[in-house]
Enzyme design. Sequence first.
Site, PDB file in Angstrom:
ATOM      1  N   CYS A 104      73.560 -47.057 -41.881  1.00  0.00           N
ATOM      2  CA  CYS A 104      74.696 -47.826 -42.372  1.00  0.00           C
ATOM      3  C   CYS A 104      74.325 -49.017 -43.259  1.00  0.00           C
ATOM      4  O   CYS A 104      74.985 -49.230 -44.292  1.00  0.00           O
ATOM      5  CB  CYS A 104      75.621 -48.249 -41.225  1.00  0.00           C
ATOM      6  SG  CYS A 104      74.823 -48.787 -39.730  1.00  0.00           S
ATOM      7  N   ARG A 110      64.139 -43.735 -33.519  1.00  0.00           N
ATOM      8  CA  ARG A 110      64.425 -44.554 -32.343  1.00  0.00           C
ATOM      9  C   ARG A 110      63.212 -44.544 -31.415  1.00  0.00           C
ATOM     10  O   ARG A 110      62.611 -43.493 -31.169  1.00  0.00           O
ATOM     11  CB  ARG A 110      65.652 -44.018 -31.589  1.00  0.00           C
ATOM     12  CG  ARG A 110      66.913 -43.924 -32.447  1.00  0.00           C
ATOM     13  CD  ARG A 110      67.615 -45.242 -32.625  1.00  0.00           C
ATOM     14  NE  ARG A 110      68.710 -45.151 -33.591  1.00  0.00           N
ATOM     15  CZ  ARG A 110      69.954 -44.793 -33.296  1.00  0.00           C
ATOM     16  NH1 ARG A 110      70.260 -44.496 -32.045  1.00  0.00           N
ATOM     17  NH2 ARG A 110      70.885 -44.745 -34.228  1.00  0.00           N
ATOM     18  N   GLN A 146      70.497 -37.429 -39.165  1.00  0.00           N
ATOM     19  CA  GLN A 146      71.917 -37.547 -38.870  1.00  0.00           C
ATOM     20  C   GLN A 146      72.762 -36.936 -39.979  1.00  0.00           C
ATOM     21  O   GLN A 146      72.468 -37.099 -41.161  1.00  0.00           O
ATOM     22  CB  GLN A 146      72.305 -39.027 -38.711  1.00  0.00           C
ATOM     23  CG  GLN A 146      71.776 -39.681 -37.455  1.00  0.00           C
ATOM     24  CD  GLN A 146      72.249 -41.121 -37.351  1.00  0.00           C
ATOM     25  OE1 GLN A 146      72.076 -41.912 -38.267  1.00  0.00           O
ATOM     26  NE2 GLN A 146      72.852 -41.464 -36.233  1.00  0.00           N
ATOM     27  N   ASP A 148      75.264 -37.979 -41.479  1.00  0.00           N
ATOM     28  CA  ASP A 148      75.853 -39.314 -41.478  1.00  0.00           C
ATOM     29  C   ASP A 148      76.809 -39.529 -42.643  1.00  0.00           C
ATOM     30  O   ASP A 148      76.608 -38.985 -43.742  1.00  0.00           O
ATOM     31  CB  ASP A 148      74.739 -40.360 -41.541  1.00  0.00           C
ATOM     32  CG  ASP A 148      75.080 -41.618 -40.763  1.00  0.00           C
ATOM     33  OD1 ASP A 148      76.198 -41.683 -40.219  1.00  0.00           O
ATOM     34  OD2 ASP A 148      74.233 -42.519 -40.692  1.00  0.00           O
ATOM     35  N   HIS A 198      79.682 -42.823 -44.155  1.00  0.00           N
ATOM     36  CA  HIS A 198      80.406 -44.084 -43.994  1.00  0.00           C
ATOM     37  C   HIS A 198      81.558 -44.088 -44.982  1.00  0.00           C
ATOM     38  O   HIS A 198      81.361 -43.888 -46.186  1.00  0.00           O
ATOM     39  CB  HIS A 198      79.468 -45.268 -44.207  1.00  0.00           C
ATOM     40  CG  HIS A 198      78.401 -45.336 -43.161  1.00  0.00           C
ATOM     41  ND1 HIS A 198      77.173 -44.732 -43.332  1.00  0.00           N
ATOM     42  CD2 HIS A 198      78.388 -45.880 -41.918  1.00  0.00           C
ATOM     43  CE1 HIS A 198      76.445 -44.909 -42.247  1.00  0.00           C
ATOM     44  NE2 HIS A 198      77.153 -45.592 -41.378  1.00  0.00           N
ATOM     45  N   LYS A 211      85.919 -46.433 -31.006  1.00  0.00           N
ATOM     46  CA  LYS A 211      85.290 -45.212 -31.496  1.00  0.00           C
ATOM     47  C   LYS A 211      85.808 -44.012 -30.721  1.00  0.00           C
ATOM     48  O   LYS A 211      86.429 -44.147 -29.667  1.00  0.00           O
ATOM     49  CB  LYS A 211      83.772 -45.293 -31.340  1.00  0.00           C
ATOM     50  CG  LYS A 211      83.310 -45.416 -29.894  1.00  0.00           C
ATOM     51  CD  LYS A 211      81.797 -45.365 -29.772  1.00  0.00           C
ATOM     52  CE  LYS A 211      81.364 -45.488 -28.306  1.00  0.00           C
ATOM     53  NZ  LYS A 211      79.924 -45.246 -28.130  1.00  0.00           N
ATOM     54  N   HIS A 242      82.303 -45.179 -39.432  1.00  0.00           N
ATOM     55  CA  HIS A 242      81.000 -44.523 -39.276  1.00  0.00           C
ATOM     56  C   HIS A 242      81.288 -43.134 -38.704  1.00  0.00           C
ATOM     57  O   HIS A 242      81.933 -43.026 -37.664  1.00  0.00           O
ATOM     58  CB  HIS A 242      80.106 -45.271 -38.291  1.00  0.00           C
ATOM     59  CG  HIS A 242      79.825 -46.692 -38.666  1.00  0.00           C
ATOM     60  ND1 HIS A 242      78.567 -47.137 -39.001  1.00  0.00           N
ATOM     61  CD2 HIS A 242      80.638 -47.776 -38.733  1.00  0.00           C
ATOM     62  CE1 HIS A 242      78.615 -48.428 -39.261  1.00  0.00           C
ATOM     63  NE2 HIS A 242      79.855 -48.843 -39.098  1.00  0.00           N
TER      64      HIS A 242
END
Length: 561
Positions: free
Chosen positions: A253, A282, A300, A302, A304, A389, A435
Amino acid sequence: MKILLVHCDYIEYEGKKKAIKTAEEMDTEKKRVEECLVVFTSAEDGDDRAIVDKTVESIKDVAGQVKANRIVVYPFVHLSSNPSKPVVALDFVKLIEEALKKDYEVHRSPFGWYKAFELKCKGHPLSELSREIRPGQEEKKKKQTRGKIILDRRNLPPTDHRILGDELGIFHLSDDIGSGLPLWLPNGETLRNTLIKFMREMEEKYGYKYVSTPHIVKGTMYEKTGHLPYYKDSMYAPIDIEGEDYYLKPMNCPHHHVIYNKMVKSYRDLPLRLAEPGMTYRNELSGVTYGLIRVKGFTQNDSHIYVTPEQLKAEFIKVLQLFKEVYEIVQIKDYWYRLSLPDFKNNPDKFTGDPKEWEHACEEIRAAMKEFGTKFVEESGEAAFYGPKIDVQIKNTLGKEETIATSQVDIVVPKRLGMYYMDADDKKKAPIVIHRAILGSFERTIAYLLEQTEGKLPTWLAPVQVKIVSITERNVDMVKEIFEKLFENGIRTDVDIRSNTVEYKIREAEVQKIPYIVVIGDKEKEAGTLAVRKRGQKKVEFGVKPEKFIDDVIQEIKEKR
């Protein structure tokens, strides 16, 4: 010393069987502790009293941040691949317990037992942290023998993705590379790449713009966003580059927010949908990594989405529509939604930002879920620190509930970064960020697809879609000819022209769960036809014309049946 700290609504544990002869006696058969910080701990070979003191300080640090007054010390040898001797580990656990008792209400799970436990994790940014407390730098140089990455199959169902991943040549975990860092084998990389290409097609159809961002970023960026204080223990140690700290990115992000600042000036530029198959890292403990489901490096799916407050509900409905469409095609089944909301009354310090903006975001998401008509459950207090979320929940082959994907609303970080757009009245306004990760991580999604399909992936996803088998050496020329035609039409094909019996070659292809097995013998060569075995069907179809077979497979792949 390795510890895994989980901030819980409760933990309940029950001794089942002594794991060692010197196991402690249990005072009760079952125990439940409410509102606590659970410390799973494992002493490692070479730890000393200084490590215990550092561990206690680390636990106190987290307890202070989450405002926990009650601590459960839970011996958990599985965190370590190089545990200390039981007598040493028990001594260290007792020392940790006694040191914490001075400031906290402490409960300790008995040492030396196989135990069943159940807990409910709170879900805020600090709710799950893993730490490794090591000796000083001079002691780190001591050579230690590490355990091997060995999969114990004895108590696993044959549909476990780790077993299927090995048998189908999807991924490999190597001691030389490190636990939690899967190597994608050729079949696995084909499967992974097919999913990435599919998601790009779907997302571009929905108006997403693809970007690509670096794997490292300055630590000052994570200080600006506020991630560093919350996630530092889940991040790898910084890399010093010309006197500045850089981090392997644990999320995408911040990078996308910088791209937003470059692209957006006016409300007319919104909504802006940015997407990326972004690799993130991670710092998971080796003892808690789990196949492809919990890894140290993952990609991911991913995105946004930057919107005005007025656009939030409509855009969230589009996200739900994309979830539904993708999951129907990919055949992800038996999932449900969880709407995670804040709890300002009982836990106000957990959430930051304007309560009015929180209320607006919560109402818009709830309204979107109801308008879209999807079923969901609500969980108060489980929101992220920056907004409400939804989580997509699913159960793995062992029956354990996992989150496969998420969609979060961010009303906090854009203001911290000074992100803005000019509204219709030419006034500066901060955007709201959604997100969104439809497939979560590709690693975890592939794990569930393997388990739910028992490795029998649909033809469009199968790494090898057609296997051509020769009966005798006389048929090799035709096998190669058919292979070329399939290859030219984009069908992933493999051949088996070895001298083994046809029964052996067919059986091997069946074990690999390949959708179509094409057999070519003298009769097929003379007639210019194929004998086709379709996965799951015992009957062999003879006399199939190559052109028709190719057209049928192409259509099946195109329709993703």
